[in-house]
Enzyme design. Structure first.
Site, PDB file in Angstrom:
ATOM      1  N   THR A 297     -17.334  -0.794  -0.009  1.00 38.74           N
ATOM      2  CA  THR A 297     -16.016  -0.580   0.588  1.00 38.74           C
ATOM      3  C   THR A 297     -16.009   0.666   1.453  1.00 38.74           C
ATOM      4  O   THR A 297     -15.155   0.810   2.323  1.00 38.74           O
ATOM      5  CB  THR A 297     -14.938  -0.445  -0.498  1.00 38.74           C
ATOM      6  OG1 THR A 297     -15.323   0.575  -1.437  1.00 38.74           O
ATOM      7  CG2 THR A 297     -14.776  -1.765  -1.250  1.00 38.74           C
TER       8      THR A 297
ATOM      9  N   ASN B 222      -4.378  -4.341  -7.684  1.00 36.88           N
ATOM     10  CA  ASN B 222      -5.600  -3.792  -7.098  1.00 36.88           C
ATOM     11  C   ASN B 222      -5.528  -2.295  -6.839  1.00 36.88           C
ATOM     12  O   ASN B 222      -6.556  -1.623  -6.788  1.00 36.88           O
ATOM     13  CB  ASN B 222      -5.903  -4.525  -5.789  1.00 36.88           C
ATOM     14  CG  ASN B 222      -7.049  -3.903  -5.036  1.00 36.88           C
ATOM     15  OD1 ASN B 222      -8.210  -4.064  -5.386  1.00 36.88           O
ATOM     16  ND2 ASN B 222      -6.733  -3.173  -3.966  1.00 36.88           N
TER      17      ASN B 222
ATOM     18  N   ASP C 228       0.863  -1.171   0.000  1.00 41.88           N
ATOM     19  CA  ASP C 228       0.000   0.000   0.000  1.00 41.88           C
ATOM     20  C   ASP C 228       0.906   1.229   0.000  1.00 41.88           C
ATOM     21  O   ASP C 228       2.053   1.165   0.449  1.00 41.88           O
ATOM     22  CB  ASP C 228      -0.915   0.032   1.225  1.00 41.88           C
ATOM     23  CG  ASP C 228      -2.167   0.879   0.983  1.00 41.88           C
ATOM     24  OD1 ASP C 228      -3.204   0.313   0.607  1.00 41.88           O
ATOM     25  OD2 ASP C 228      -2.085   2.112   1.161  1.00 41.88           O
TER      26      ASP C 228
ATOM     27  N   LYS D 240     -10.037   2.362 -16.676  1.00 43.30           N
ATOM     28  CA  LYS D 240     -10.457   0.992 -16.396  1.00 43.30           C
ATOM     29  C   LYS D 240     -10.683   0.203 -17.686  1.00 43.30           C
ATOM     30  O   LYS D 240     -10.397  -1.007 -17.738  1.00 43.30           O
ATOM     31  CB  LYS D 240     -11.713   0.994 -15.529  1.00 43.30           C
ATOM     32  CG  LYS D 240     -11.489   1.555 -14.129  1.00 43.30           C
ATOM     33  CD  LYS D 240     -10.453   0.744 -13.350  1.00 43.30           C
ATOM     34  CE  LYS D 240     -10.323   1.200 -11.906  1.00 43.30           C
ATOM     35  NZ  LYS D 240      -9.365   0.383 -11.133  1.00 43.30           N
TER      36      LYS D 240
ATOM     37  N   ILE E  93     -19.908  -2.708  -4.892  1.00 45.95           N
ATOM     38  CA  ILE E  93     -19.261  -3.403  -3.778  1.00 45.95           C
ATOM     39  C   ILE E  93     -19.089  -2.413  -2.629  1.00 45.95           C
ATOM     40  O   ILE E  93     -18.567  -1.317  -2.824  1.00 45.95           O
ATOM     41  CB  ILE E  93     -17.883  -3.952  -4.186  1.00 45.95           C
ATOM     42  CG1 ILE E  93     -18.005  -4.851  -5.417  1.00 45.95           C
ATOM     43  CG2 ILE E  93     -17.245  -4.692  -3.013  1.00 45.95           C
ATOM     44  CD1 ILE E  93     -18.864  -6.076  -5.222  1.00 45.95           C
TER      45      ILE E  93
ATOM     46  N   TYR F 180     -11.895   8.154 -15.373  1.00 38.56           N
ATOM     47  CA  TYR F 180     -11.862   6.910 -14.605  1.00 38.56           C
ATOM     48  C   TYR F 180     -12.280   5.733 -15.482  1.00 38.56           C
ATOM     49  O   TYR F 180     -11.612   4.686 -15.503  1.00 38.56           O
ATOM     50  CB  TYR F 180     -12.790   7.030 -13.399  1.00 38.56           C
ATOM     51  CG  TYR F 180     -12.891   5.778 -12.563  1.00 38.56           C
ATOM     52  CD1 TYR F 180     -11.889   5.439 -11.663  1.00 38.56           C
ATOM     53  CD2 TYR F 180     -13.992   4.941 -12.674  1.00 38.56           C
ATOM     54  CE1 TYR F 180     -11.985   4.293 -10.883  1.00 38.56           C
ATOM     55  CE2 TYR F 180     -14.097   3.785 -11.906  1.00 38.56           C
ATOM     56  CZ  TYR F 180     -13.086   3.475 -11.017  1.00 38.56           C
ATOM     57  OH  TYR F 180     -13.184   2.332 -10.251  1.00 38.56           O
TER      58      TYR F 180
END
Length: 244
Positions: free
Chosen positions: A192, A89, A36, A161, A190, A157
């Site tokens: 998060t 990721n 990270d 992707k 999702i 964005y």
């Protein structure tokens, strides 16, 4: 255990989907390099893995930097001696959400492309020779449903992707005969962060990071040995069309 004696690098694993993948892979026997840009977050995840009896190291690296990526790969090889899996990721959405394309700032374009797309390219390039030399490897690139259906007020964005999906297919063509499988996952809806909790889907609920981790685990296991160049959408059916 599906990943016994495997070694996985997971970028952006300090939180969210990356964290869920790191924990799941460790539970399935993999040694995990928890990456990270925030080393404190990465260390928490690595410590959680080790407390549960797994093997992990925390490595700080900004995926925009080829130098830092090289250091991350070197740390993985020094600690574990090999790299079997790379999960790209790390990524992010625009820091100024909701801006239409014609009003978005150039520095936002640069940041999105550097983190989301170039980060995947740089990280993949850093491990691919090692995988080719060993004749095996799994690469998972985290894309998004935005790369499939677009994103209003998120054109940059979506473009980043979509680029990941195209890169996945292209790299899979190049390295398949060398024993390396390359696939992408496109999450949507999702949970998060709390603001995503009320997104509508055809399943009547939002997804969990653990469900994305389950898909990543399958694609990195021997059970998916004949799967490559694919983009897997996991979104509760949102890509089917508008919800009432």
């Amino acid at each position: 255990m599906k990943l016994q004696q495997k070694v996985a690098i997971i970028t952006g694993a300090g939180h969210g989907i990356g964290r869920a993948i790191a924990l799941r892979f460790a539970k399935e026997g993999a040694g995990v390099v928890v990456n990270d840009v925030n080393i404190e977050l990465a260390q928490v995840v690595a410590d959680e893995i080790k407390a549960a009896g797994g093997e992990a190291i925390a490595v700080q690296a900004d995926v925009r930097s080829t130098v830092e990526i090289a250091s991350m790969v070197a740390a993985a090889l020094h600690t574990f001696g090999k790299i079997d899996i790379l999960v790209n990721n790390a990524g992010g959405a625009a820091r100024e959400r909701g801006a239409p394309f014609h009003k978005q700032k150039e520095e936002i374009f640069d940041w999105i492309i550097d983190v989301n797309l170039k980060g995947v390219l740089f990280s993949s390039r850093a491990v691919i020779n090692h995988m080719l030399e060993r004749g095996s490897g799994k690469i998972i690139n985290m894309a998004s449903i935005a790369g499939v259906v677009g994103a209003q007020n998120g054109s940059e964005y979506a473009a980043s992707k979509a680029g990941i999906i195209a890169f996945t297919k292209s790299l899979a063509m190049e390295v398949g005969t060398f024993g390396v499988n390359v696939n992408s996952i496109s999450p949507g809806a999702i949970v998060t962060v709390p603001r995503l909790a009320n997104i509508k889907t055809y399943l009547g609920r939002t997804g969990e990071a653990d469900e994305v981790a389950s898909l990543a685990l399958y694609l990195c296991s021997d059970e998916a040995s004949f799967i490559t160049g694919q983009n897997y959408i996991i979104d509760g059916g949102r890509c089917w069309g508008a919800l009432q």
